[in-house]
Design a protein around this motif. Structure first.
Motif, PDB file in Angstrom:
ATOM      1  N   ILE A 202      -5.602 -10.373  -9.962  1.00 41.94           N
ATOM      2  CA  ILE A 202      -6.215 -11.218  -8.921  1.00 41.94           C
ATOM      3  C   ILE A 202      -7.266 -10.379  -8.196  1.00 41.94           C
ATOM      4  CG2 ILE A 202      -5.824 -12.559  -6.821  1.00 41.94           C
ATOM      5  CD1 ILE A 202      -2.942 -12.962  -7.749  1.00 41.94           C
ATOM      6  N   PRO A 203      -8.531 -10.777  -8.234  1.00 45.18           N
ATOM      7  CA  PRO A 203      -9.605  -9.979  -7.620  1.00 45.18           C
ATOM      8  C   PRO A 203      -9.341  -9.677  -6.141  1.00 45.18           C
ATOM      9  CG  PRO A 203     -10.528 -11.749  -8.944  1.00 45.18           C
ATOM     10  CD  PRO A 203      -9.049 -11.991  -8.875  1.00 45.18           C
ATOM     11  N   GLY A 204      -9.390  -8.402  -5.802  1.00 46.23           N
ATOM     12  CA  GLY A 204      -9.248  -7.980  -4.413  1.00 46.23           C
ATOM     13  C   GLY A 204      -7.826  -7.888  -3.901  1.00 46.23           C
ATOM     14  N   PHE A 205      -6.850  -8.299  -4.720  1.00 44.68           N
ATOM     15  CA  PHE A 205      -5.473  -8.331  -4.223  1.00 44.68           C
ATOM     16  C   PHE A 205      -4.937  -6.924  -3.939  1.00 44.68           C
ATOM     17  CE2 PHE A 205      -0.966  -9.003  -3.988  1.00 44.68           C
ATOM     18  CZ  PHE A 205      -0.840 -10.285  -3.482  1.00 44.68           C
ATOM     19  N   SER A 206      -5.335  -5.963  -4.765  1.00 43.22           N
ATOM     20  CA  SER A 206      -4.836  -4.593  -4.597  1.00 43.22           C
ATOM     21  C   SER A 206      -5.221  -4.002  -3.244  1.00 43.22           C
ATOM     22  CB  SER A 206      -5.365  -3.691  -5.717  1.00 43.22           C
ATOM     23  OG  SER A 206      -4.845  -4.090  -6.961  1.00 43.22           O
ATOM     24  N   LYS A 207      -6.312  -4.499  -2.667  1.00 41.12           N
ATOM     25  CA  LYS A 207      -6.762  -3.979  -1.369  1.00 41.12           C
ATOM     26  C   LYS A 207      -6.001  -4.604  -0.205  1.00 41.12           C
ATOM     27  CE  LYS A 207     -11.410  -3.077  -3.122  1.00 41.12           C
ATOM     28  NZ  LYS A 207     -12.860  -3.385  -2.993  1.00 41.12           N
ATOM     29  N   LEU A 208      -5.256  -5.684  -0.497  1.00 37.41           N
ATOM     30  CA  LEU A 208      -4.489  -6.363   0.544  1.00 37.41           C
ATOM     31  C   LEU A 208      -3.186  -5.605   0.793  1.00 37.41           C
ATOM     32  CD1 LEU A 208      -4.329  -8.909   2.345  1.00 37.41           C
ATOM     33  CD2 LEU A 208      -3.151 -10.055   0.470  1.00 37.41           C
ATOM     34  N   ASP A 209      -3.057  -5.033   1.973  1.00 36.33           N
ATOM     35  CA  ASP A 209      -1.859  -4.244   2.287  1.00 36.33           C
ATOM     36  C   ASP A 209      -1.615  -4.270   3.789  1.00 36.33           C
ATOM     37  OD1 ASP A 209       0.355  -2.693   1.873  1.00 36.33           O
ATOM     38  OD2 ASP A 209      -0.716  -0.849   1.381  1.00 36.33           O
ATOM     39  N   ILE A 210      -0.427  -3.770   4.188  1.00 38.77           N
ATOM     40  CA  ILE A 210      -0.027  -3.709   5.595  1.00 38.77           C
ATOM     41  C   ILE A 210       0.429  -2.289   5.874  1.00 38.77           C
ATOM     42  CG2 ILE A 210       1.623  -4.570   7.312  1.00 38.77           C
ATOM     43  CD1 ILE A 210       1.746  -7.180   5.726  1.00 38.77           C
ATOM     44  N   ASP A 211       0.186  -1.820   7.063  1.00 38.02           N
ATOM     45  CA  ASP A 211       0.607  -0.469   7.450  1.00 38.02           C
ATOM     46  C   ASP A 211       2.122  -0.430   7.620  1.00 38.02           C
ATOM     47  OD1 ASP A 211       0.864   2.096   8.408  1.00 38.02           O
ATOM     48  OD2 ASP A 211       0.247   1.573  10.443  1.00 38.02           O
ATOM     49  N   VAL A 356       2.853  -2.950   0.646  1.00 35.76           N
ATOM     50  CA  VAL A 356       3.863  -3.808   1.286  1.00 35.76           C
ATOM     51  C   VAL A 356       3.794  -5.244   0.767  1.00 35.76           C
ATOM     52  CG1 VAL A 356       4.598  -4.831   3.482  1.00 35.76           C
ATOM     53  CG2 VAL A 356       4.014  -2.411   3.374  1.00 35.76           C
ATOM     54  N   VAL A 357       2.584  -5.782   0.626  1.00 39.43           N
ATOM     55  CA  VAL A 357       2.430  -7.176   0.205  1.00 39.43           C
ATOM     56  C   VAL A 357       2.945  -7.368  -1.225  1.00 39.43           C
ATOM     57  CG1 VAL A 357       0.806  -9.055  -0.187  1.00 39.43           C
ATOM     58  CG2 VAL A 357       0.473  -7.494   1.741  1.00 39.43           C
ATOM     59  N   LYS A 358       2.515  -6.488  -2.129  1.00 35.99           N
ATOM     60  CA  LYS A 358       2.978  -6.567  -3.516  1.00 35.99           C
ATOM     61  C   LYS A 358       4.498  -6.413  -3.592  1.00 35.99           C
ATOM     62  CE  LYS A 358      -0.897  -4.698  -6.206  1.00 35.99           C
ATOM     63  NZ  LYS A 358      -1.259  -3.584  -7.107  1.00 35.99           N
ATOM     64  N   THR A 359       5.013  -5.425  -2.885  1.00 35.17           N
ATOM     65  CA  THR A 359       6.456  -5.141  -2.917  1.00 35.17           C
ATOM     66  C   THR A 359       7.252  -6.333  -2.401  1.00 35.17           C
ATOM     67  OG1 THR A 359       5.982  -2.792  -2.543  1.00 35.17           O
ATOM     68  CG2 THR A 359       8.245  -3.515  -2.187  1.00 35.17           C
TER      69      THR A 359
END
Length: 455
Positions: A202-211, A356-359
């Motif tokens: 999914i384009p750009g999904f890898s950059k989606l994260d939370i601290d 965090v989002v992927k996990t």
């Protein structure tokens, strides 16, 4: 043999396991006093499990029954948690000898270069004994089926520990030379690989994260298992329309369960640590100069910020899901198993690199499917638990009247359910399928190890 196993089972795990671990300690060269102390800690741990499980079943069966009737839910599977699963595992003919048999198989695979992992995480052998015990009772108390299921699970887990060792060591700090041969954790590795691969497309999904570190700090006291348990217990009392006194009592009781289960686990670890350390010493002396992984408990790394944050986010979501899916076939409401949620992500993080989002997405999919695994396995778990309770009167295996037994701990895992389904639904065909998979993985792993050694 039947009389011998019957006698051993009637001793109960709190008596049988101290004897077994004392003998194992002596066999690997420990002094008698130290070996005896290790065994007794394990026995005391089993006594504690019975007390905690009784606390849970005695106080929550009536409120859960009331909730099911009030909201017209079909939640007939009571969450007994891993204490009941462990009691069932070690109080059966399969569990009585599972540790020495699996240690022997581990040694054989090691010397034939079929594995590099030496599994000294002795406490978590109950996972193998559990699936073996379930297969044993499903197949009319057949030792052949029981040991086949347990050994298949053991071998597959050893191979998975080898295959994931380098990635595990690379991601976590200070774990060089260690692998994780725990089947519950390893059963989530296929989910991690497959779903992470899809999300990366999914384009750009890898950059989606939370601290994760920042969120961990924001949770504060709400992130403590004790406080989380109080909240869950109080919500159950509120949903059951109880008075304020009973609501508060259920809150404190659930908080006690969530806090005491990890503390009782530490008793097992304290008892088994000297045996594990001595085994590690023996292995290093016997296999000098060879690449060997020491198989350790996943408890080493469950304190990772992403694990804590995702677990705390997933716990309330899982409760809501379990209720929502009760009209779609799920009959299981997690309670005691919530304390084990942290172990879902040990082998997921090395593949998501802590995202965090992927996990969270991987955990959500795996746990949702796991609810149905637990529901389908509940009749077999119940049969095993009832038989063990009748033979030993072990409170950890006592099921509340009107309920079936369930637990997210291993009963929801991919490995456990696939083995159970092959045994129950496919029988001899299933045995053939599992044999092909197990032997295939061993042969492939050996070829990989031999090739690496030749380079």
């Amino acid at each position: 043999m039947e009389q011998v196993f019957t006698y051993i089972i009637q001793l109960g795990a709190s008596v049988m396991m101290p004897i077994l671990f004392t003998v194992i300690g002596l066999c690997i060269g420990m002094k008698f006093g130290k070996a005896l102390k290790s065994g007794l800690y394990v026995g005391v741990g089993f006594v504690g499990l019975g007390i905690v499980t009784a606390l849970l079943t005695t106080n929550f069966n009536t409120p859960l029954d009331a909730i099911s009737k009030i909201f017209d839910l079909n939640l007939a599977v009571f969450d007994m948690g891993w204490p009941a699963a462990a009691a069932v595992a070690y109080n059966t003919a399969v569990g009585a000898l599972i540790i020495p048999i699996c240690l022997g198989i581990n040694f054989l695979l090691l010397v034939t270069k079929c594995t590099r992992t030496v599994n000294i995480d002795l406490w978590n052998y109950w996972h193998f004994a559990f699936i073996g015990a379930v297969a044993y009772f499903v197949m009319d108390q057949s030792l052949l089926w029981g040991y086949f299921a347990a050994i298949s699970c053991y071998i597959v887990t050893l191979v998975m520990a080898d295959l994931t060792a380098e990635r595990f060591q690379k991601y976590y700090d200070n774990v060089d030379g260690i692998s994780i041969p725990q089947p519950f954790c390893q059963s989530f590795t296929p989910f991690a690989i497959a779903i992470n691969w899809l999300l990366d497309r999914i384009p750009g999904f890898s950059k989606l994260d939370i601290d994760a570190e920042g969120l961990k700090k924001k949770f504060g006291v709400l992130g403590e298992p004790l406080v989380l348990g109080v909240i869950v217990g109080a919500l159950i009392g509120w949903a059951a329309q109880l008075d304020i006194k009973k609501i508060l009592f259920l809150g404190v009781t659930m908080g006690a369960v969530m806090e005491l289960i990890p503390r009782i686990t530490s008793l097992f670890i304290e008892g088994l640590k000297p045996i594990s350390e001595k085994t590690q010493e023996v292995v290093k002396n016997k296999f000098k100069g060879k690449k060997v992984y020491i198989g350790m408990s996943p408890a080493l790394v469950i304190g990772h910020p992403t694990t804590l944050v995702v677990s705390l986010l997933l716990i309330p979501v899982t409760l809501v899901l379990a209720i929502a899916l009760s009209r779609g076939g799920n009959q299981f409401l997690p309670l005691a198993s919530l304390a084990g949620m942290f172990y879902v992500f040990v082998m997921v993080l090395p593949y998501t690199k802590g995202n965090v989002v992927k996990t969270f997405i991987i955990g959500l999919v795996a746990v949702t499917i796991g609810l149905y695994f637990v529901t389908d396995m509940a009749p077999a778990f119940t049969l095993a638990a009832n038989t063990v309770y009748e033979a030993t009167q072990d409170k950890a295996a006592q099921i509340p009247e009107g309920f079936q037994a369930g637990a997210l701990d291993f009963a929801s895992s991919l490995f456990g359910y696939v083995i159970y389904a092959c045994v129950k639904y496919l029988k001899w065909i299933g045995m053939g399928v599992l044999t092909i998979i197990t032997v295939g993985m061993v042969v492939w792993n050996r070829m990989r190890i031999v090739k690496e050694e030749q380079q």
